[in-house]
Scaffold this active site. Structure first.
Site, mmCIF file in Angstrom:
data_model
loop_
_atom_site.group_PDB
_atom_site.id
_atom_site.type_symbol
_atom_site.label_atom_id
_atom_site.label_comp_id
_atom_site.label_asym_id
_atom_site.label_seq_id
_atom_site.Cartn_x
_atom_site.Cartn_y
_atom_site.Cartn_z
ATOM 1 N N GLY A 76 0.870 -5.753 8.424
ATOM 2 C CA GLY A 76 -0.348 -4.852 8.439
ATOM 3 C C GLY A 76 -0.644 -4.437 6.997
ATOM 4 O O GLY A 76 -1.972 -4.689 6.653
ATOM 5 N N ALA A 77 0.294 -4.380 6.223
ATOM 6 C CA ALA A 77 0.125 -3.810 4.888
ATOM 7 C C ALA A 77 1.336 -3.773 4.003
ATOM 8 O O ALA A 77 2.495 -3.939 4.508
ATOM 9 C CB ALA A 77 -0.808 -2.297 4.801
ATOM 10 N N ASN B 206 2.951 -1.772 -2.247
ATOM 11 C CA ASN B 206 3.114 -1.867 -3.821
ATOM 12 C C ASN B 206 2.611 -0.497 -4.585
ATOM 13 O O ASN B 206 1.373 -0.136 -4.173
ATOM 14 C CB ASN B 206 2.266 -2.895 -4.119
ATOM 15 C CG ASN B 206 2.505 -4.213 -3.324
ATOM 16 O OD1 ASN B 206 3.427 -4.716 -3.139
ATOM 17 N ND2 ASN B 206 1.564 -4.666 -2.616
ATOM 18 N N GLU C 102 0.874 3.572 4.193
ATOM 19 C CA GLU C 102 1.092 3.080 3.197
ATOM 20 C C GLU C 102 1.134 4.147 1.912
ATOM 21 O O GLU C 102 1.821 3.957 0.998
ATOM 22 C CB GLU C 102 0.170 1.863 2.787
ATOM 23 C CG GLU C 102 0.066 0.788 3.893
ATOM 24 C CD GLU C 102 1.625 0.105 4.223
ATOM 25 O OE1 GLU C 102 2.261 0.235 3.160
ATOM 26 O OE2 GLU C 102 1.924 -0.032 5.369
#
Length: 1096
Positions: free
Chosen positions: A496-497, A500, A533
């Site tokens: 999904g993601a 970073n 995230e």
């Protein structure tokens, strides 16, 4: 400080470090006032020895031991020293010692005392408080070293001194010691500090068997900084050139340096052992590759001397692959004209980006690719001048290199792991907002980047990202540490993601949303994934797990924090009830298998970690954290989290570090509460027995196959009961079950419930009469209660602890329900029964009639229109009820959906985005040949960001064998080229159609036959192991006959299953459970359906 004190300190801090495969001795104390006869073994605490920091100056801390420990010093005051440090390190290896040395688990704290002391064994014996309380039960060493990194010693220029000695307590750890001394101490006492002999020693031995628990790089060479330059991007053969200079510490002379590298061509390597002396350099073009371990040995003709400040320079060539790993290319079709230099072919344009977690930084540049080997990064890349380059940090300069190209350099990153480095190049544009809070006096710019023409669809994510950063900064008590935050939509993506640091990358459907064309459910997804995230920017990036066995520390917390943030911003979405319905249910399903794994799961080889990015690491871990939050209180929990993050910022951590911080914040023994939840496989089933005025509760391990063996049922979990229904008490009572069984008195015989609001991660088995009673008391249950009780009843029916008739009888009373999330659990539970028994036409027909009767009134009431300003959950409920009605043959809904489909196809009448699934599924059911061609075209040409996923999920419900075998399976599995792009689903999306086909009893065996006949083609297309693992799981786990286990074993016995071996065992476990359920309950379901009028 006196020379005598300095001499004492020199002998006090002796440390020896060892190589992999040998035992370890920590000699931390040697008395100078005594003699050899006074030598004794000093117990050293796991709390006293903490992990190394890889930064060049460590934060001072204090360890202590009782003054009574030292003879002749019991009445003398303890002294504490402090220091400041300058960069400086000394590295050494543990020396191998005789294996007869005793492992001890000593005191937690250690404080220096005046210089004159003698250690003797008598003192050790009477200082029993230095020993672990449970030492007699200790069966394995508490000091372990997997990573074998070096000891760090910082040398101070000040006249004060302190020593920090620390270690990790649990199994599988990297033990480091940071020590701070004066420069004079370094000059005069280094020989004593690292002396190989002593008259008095303190030893804790680490067996070689523990050292072997991690397959890691040799510890002789460790990085502290990378300077990486990427250039000469070739858009014809997708190659590029690279040059990386790595600052390294070399702890002993070596002839080869081992690094991680895969699918790279190393050209040259040069090592300069002393940067101030250019003559002290060696070069090589000799490289020995180990492709299985993804390593390369740089072999030098002469020995490379030990050096604290060496530089390693490597030139190399790499490939911008199309496997969604490393530095890769993503294809897309632009909606507006793109920049002239954007690479393209006859069909697609391409953007470039990276995906390095877990072990793919090595695919982009040679590096020391392990989470503990943190470093800073300078990054520079040459790009076409009309494109945009992004990386973790802001760009600091751009300079022309050749005609049409510029080199963009970025600011230096913080200390971080290689898997968090990122860059991207493309025809990007962005929308921007700023945090409301100021950080170092400035608001942080937050941008959502997309390829040209899509930026406005990033607005919804942009509404959430800045306030999420502010929320987490306040909640954790630590400011977001970077100067910017970028979110990038990537057109092809495995997950999904990816978190970073400073440049989070997303699958397009996880970050883009269009109010006019997107299904409303994707709002929820975008808000959650953005928050998840961004939570990683603290949990995972600022503080990184020690090794991949601690993956849950990253993912479970980010999952919890993601829902925590969405709940703050959208309380009307009721996301914790959503989590109970979705997250906990998926966790229960996997955790109930014999082939599951603990939250904290052993990982020897980092290349195996892809298979534990699963519902245990994310969802069970989150469920247990949610349970703990309910126990401690949200405020206290967040205080502990902040303490944990501050203490381990820019370093690595283990589970027990989080427990220690939460214990300190709450005054509760968190380790005692949570140990079995994290370290043990499975979860409990609580069985309740009733007597007048009291209940007895017993806990046993739940297995979905219903066949728990005594040796599998030894765990006793701490189970918070959250009981409501004590006589005279209206509030929830915070009882906990801490043994196998207990009895609770003064229970209201009319109404009681346990696990109020479903905060506990366990199943509940009420007596049948009580379950029936609760079905008449739904108004006294919260939405979370209803979801949890339905889920338990469904799992009990599946495993044989309960029955399907009991489940159906309970949910029969939910026809008047108005909450979408409760309805979702009701329909999910009936749907599971239908997928298992659906190939029996009579049961299938009876379940359809049951469902139609259940939803009919709600369908008529909710209608087809989406009024302006309608609340979010009502809109989702309409879609779910209509979809259920259509799937089960509701005549009115079917006719309406067919009409909408034909109007859309023939006249171009737009469909409401929330109704596409209802309309598509109906068309697939009623006119599959036409629907398949229409939906395949819409999949290829449609503009909606979520349109591809909606089309693929709908296509999987075709029940025509010929269409499945001749159209859909080649469409999903063929490679392009040679297949045209319109007839080839990208590998990252194959699971969407494959999973839908596997829920279809007609398509399921056809797909399995196709997989066997086309395995080579499939593994070529799904070269990324993450993609292959997911596809295997989602396509094979839904069989209901054990004959398929034999077929799976036979087919894969001569295949390389290393990328999905764990998953394959879970698949077979799932089939065993489904097959047993089908065999056990088929007749009773049919009888119940008949007796209740659903088979007429």
């Amino acid at each position: 400080m006196t020379s005598a004190m300095m001499d004492m300190i020199g002998q006090f801090c002796r440390l020896v470090v060892l190589r992999s495969g040998t035992t370890v001795a920590w000699n931390l104390m040697r008395g100078t006032a005594g003699n050899a006869g006074n030598a004794g073994v000093v117990p050293i605490s796991s709390g006293c020895l903490r992990s190394f920091t890889t930064s060049r100056s460590c934060a001072a801390s204090t360890c202590s031991t009782s003054p009574a420990f030292f003879s002749k010093q019991q009445n003398q005051p303890t002294r504490q020293y402090t220091t400041s440090t300058i960069p400086g390190r000394f590295d050494c290896f543990f020396k191998s010692l005789d294996k007869s040395h005793k492992t001890v688990k000593p005191c937690r704290r250690f404080t220096s005392t005046p210089a004159n002391f003698v250690i003797n064994p008598a003192n050790q014996a009477r200082d029993s408080h230095h020993q672990s309380k449970d030492r007699s039960r200790q069966t394995r060493p508490h000091l372990n070293s997997y990573h074998n990194t070096t000891a760090r010693v910082s040398i101070s220029t000040y006249s004060t001194y302190s020593t920090t000695i620390s270690t990790n307590r649990t199994n599988k750890t990297k033990d480091n010691i940071g020590t701070r001394n004066r420069s004079r101490f370094f000059n005069n006492s280094l020989g004593r500090l690292f002396s190989s002999s002593s008259r008095v020693s303190c030893s804790a031995i680490i067996p070689s068997s523990i050292m072997a628990d991690r397959d890691v790089l040799p510890s002789t060479v460790t990085p502290s900084h990378y300077d990486l330059n990427i250039s000469s991007l070739n858009f014809n053969d997708w190659s590029y050139n690279g040059n990386v200079t790595i600052d390294v510490s070399i702890t002993e002379p070596v002839k080869e340096i081992v690094i991680n590298s895969i699918e790279l061509k190393l050209l040259t390597a040069k090592i300069v052992s002393d940067p101030t002396k250019a003559t002290q350099s060696l070069e090589t073009t000799t490289f020995n590759y180990d492709e299985k371990k993804q390593r390369a040995a740089l072999v030098f003709a002469d020995e490379v001397p030990a050096s604290q400040k060496a530089t390693l320079q490597i030139t190399f060539q790499g490939t911008m692959n199309n496997d969604m790993a490393g530095f890769y290319r993503s294809k897309y079709k632009p909606i507006v004209p793109a920049a002239a230099s954007v690479p393209r072919d006859d069909t697609f344009h391409y953007m470039l980006s990276t995906q390095f977690e877990a072990c793919d930084a090595r695919r982009a540049f040679p590096c020391f690719d392990e989470p503990r080997l943190k470093a800073t990064f300078d990054f520079q890349i040459e790009i076409p001048e009309d494109q945009v380059a992004l990386s973790n940090m802001p760009a600091k300069s751009s300079s022309k290199t050749r005609d049409g190209f510029v080199s963009v350099a970025f600011e230096r990153t913080p200390v971080m792991s290689t898997y968090l480095l990122a860059w991207a190049i493309g025809d990007f544009e962005y929308v921007e907002a700023f945090t409301e809070r100021k950080y170092n006096g400035k608001q942080i710019p937050v941008r959502v980047y997309t390829t040209r023409g899509l930026k406005e669809q990033g607005r919804f994510a942009l509404e959430h990202a800045p306030k999420t950063i502010d929320l987490f900064s306040e909640s954790f008590g630590i400011d977001y540490p970077l100067p910017k935050s970028d979110l990038l939509a990537v057109h092809e993506f495995t997950h999904g993601a990816m978190e970073n640091w400073g440049l989070v990358t997303y699958r397009t459907t996880a970050v883009l949303f269009d109010e006019k064309t997107s299904d409303a459910r994707y709002k929820n997804r975008v808000a959650y994934v953005v928050a998840h995230e961004l939570a990683h920017q603290w949990f995972g990036n600022l503080v990184t797990m020690d090794w991949w066995d601690e993956l849950w520390l990253n993912e479970s917390f980010a999952t919890w924090a993601g829902w925590y943030a969405v709940n703050e911003f959208h309380p009307d979405w009721q996301v914790w009830a959503q989590f109970v319905n979705e997250g906990m249910e998926m966790a229960f399903k996997l955790d109930g298998m014999r082939a599951s794994h603990p939250v904290h799961v052993p990982v020897k080889d980092a290349l195996d970690v892809n298979q534990i990015f699963d519902h245990i690491s994310y969802l069970k871990g989150c469920s247990t954290l949610r349970m703990l939050v309910s126990q401690l209180g949200e405020k206290t929990f967040l205080q502990g989290v902040g303490m944990y993050l501050r203490k381990h910022a820019y370093g690595n951590a283990k589970t027990e570090y989080l427990w220690q911080a939460l214990t300190e914040a709450s005054g509760t023994d968190v380790t005692g509460l949570m140990g079995n939840w994290i370290e043990k496989i499975g979860h409990p089933l609580l069985t309740i027995a009733e007597e007048p005025g009291q209940i007895s509760i017993k806990q046993n391990r739940y297995l979905s196959t219903g066949d728990v063996k005594p040796e599998e049922d030894e765990t006793v979990w701490w189970v918070p009961l959250s009981l409501q229904g004590k006589v005279g008490q209206q509030d929830i009572q915070r009882f906990a079950l801490t043994e196998k069984s207990t009895t609770i008195r003064d229970i209201d015989d009319d109404f009681y419930k346990i696990n109020s609001n479903a905060t506990g991660f366990y199943r509940t088995n009420y007596p049948p009469a009580r379950l029936a009673k609760l079905s008449t008391q739904l108004d006294r249950l919260s939405n979370e209660d209803k979801i949890s009780i339905i889920g338990s009843a469904a799992d009990l029916a599946f495993s044989g602890y309960g029955t399907t008739p009991a489940l159906l009888a309970f949910i029969k009373g939910f026809g008047g329900e108005t909450n979408h999330l409760v309805w979702a659990q009701v329909l999910d539970s009936v749907g599971l029964v239908k997928t298992i028994f659906g190939d029996d036409d009579e049961i299938k027909r009876g379940l359809e009639q049951f469902t139609l009767k259940l939803v009919n009134d709600a369908v008529e009431k909710i209608g087809w229109e989406f009024p302006e300003g309608e609340d979010y959950l009502t809109g989702l409920l309409r879609k779910r009820l209509l979809l259920s009605a259509a799937a089960n043959g509701h005549q009115g809904v079917t006719e309406k959906a067919k009409s909408l489909f034909n109007s859309w196809v023939e006249k171009g009448t737009p469909l409401h985005p929330n109704l596409r699934t209802v309309v598509y599924r109906t068309a697939v059911k009623t006119d599959p040949a036409k629907a398949v061609e229409v939906l395949k075209k819409e999949w290829y040409t449609g503009a909606a960001i979520d349109g591809k996923e909606v089309c693929l999920a709908s296509l999987g419900h075709v029940r025509d064998p010929e269409i499945i075998s001749k159209s859909l399976l080649p469409f999903n599995c063929d490679l392009s080229p040679p297949a045209p792009p319109s007839e080839s689903v990208p590998s990252g999306d194959m699971h969407s159609l494959g999973s839908a086909l596997s829920t279809n009893s007609v398509a399921r065996p056809i797909q399995w036959t196709y997989i066997q006949n086309n395995w080579e083609k499939l593994t070529t297309k799904m070269a990324n192991p993450v993609v292959l693992d997911r596809f295997v799981k989602l396509t094979l786990q839904r069989f209901t006959d054990t004959k398929y286990i034999d077929e799976i074993d036979a087919f894969f016995k001569d295949k390389d299953t290393s990328a999905f071996d764990r998953t394959l065992e879970q698949v077979k476990d799932a089939i065993r459970g489904r097959a047993a359920y089908r065999e056990r309950d088929a007749k009773v379901i049919k009888d119940w359906l008949s007796a209740n009028g659903y088979l007429q």
